[in-house]
Motif scaffolding. Structure first.
Motif: not given
Length: 156
Positions: A75-78, A90-93, A131-132
């Motif tokens: 998720v760091v490399f979103w 999408g990122y928060l999901a 992250l959130g």
């Protein structure tokens, strides 16, 4: 009154606890059986549970943990824009899934008494929360905004 040496007292207690088996410390809570059939069922259930604990491999626990860690690192490399709109949702999901997978692996590592794995699982939960919060806190006015973390939920 003389002072107690608490180091010695606690070492004595530790030695006493180490000399007692887990079954003696935590006996199974089974009530008295009313009939022989119930006693046989209780004994069979107890034997089945002991066999299940003995044969359960920690491989499954570490596979769950590996999956959760891979998701936390990935998720760091979103690859998508996460500044606003559907990309942010999408990122928060995905961050929510990271946190949930950390909780999921924490439960399994706790059940299988894997201390290092449990610590890693709790760190994974913390990573998801961090992250959130990096995305949510600027949008609710609690943290400072910048170009990567604007104060809006919907893009312009």
């Amino acid at each position: 009154m003389p002072e107690r040496d608490w180091g010695k007292e606690l070492a004595k207690i530790d030695r006493q606890l180490e000399s007692i088996s887990d079954e003696a410390l935590f006996p199974a809570k089974t009530g008295p059986a009313k009939n022989p059939k119930a006693a046989a069922t209780n004994a069979a259930t107890k034997a089945e549970n002991l066999e299940k604990q003995r044969t359960t491999s920690t491989l499954g626990v570490f596979l769950r943990l590996l999956l959760s860690v891979a998701l936390g690192v990935g998720v760091v490399f979103w690859p998508y824009d996460a500044r606003c709109g559907f990309g942010l949702a999408g990122y928060l999901a995905a961050v929510g899934v990271v946190t949930a997978s950390g909780i999921w692996s924490a439960v399994w590592t706790w059940r299988h008494r894997s201390a290092r794995g449990h610590t890693l699982s709790l760190l994974l939960v913390l990573w998801g929360v961090i992250l959130g919060s990096l995305e949510v806190l600027p949008r609710i006015g609690y943290a400072r905004t910048d170009a990567l973390h604007p104060a809006t939920w919907v893009g312009k």
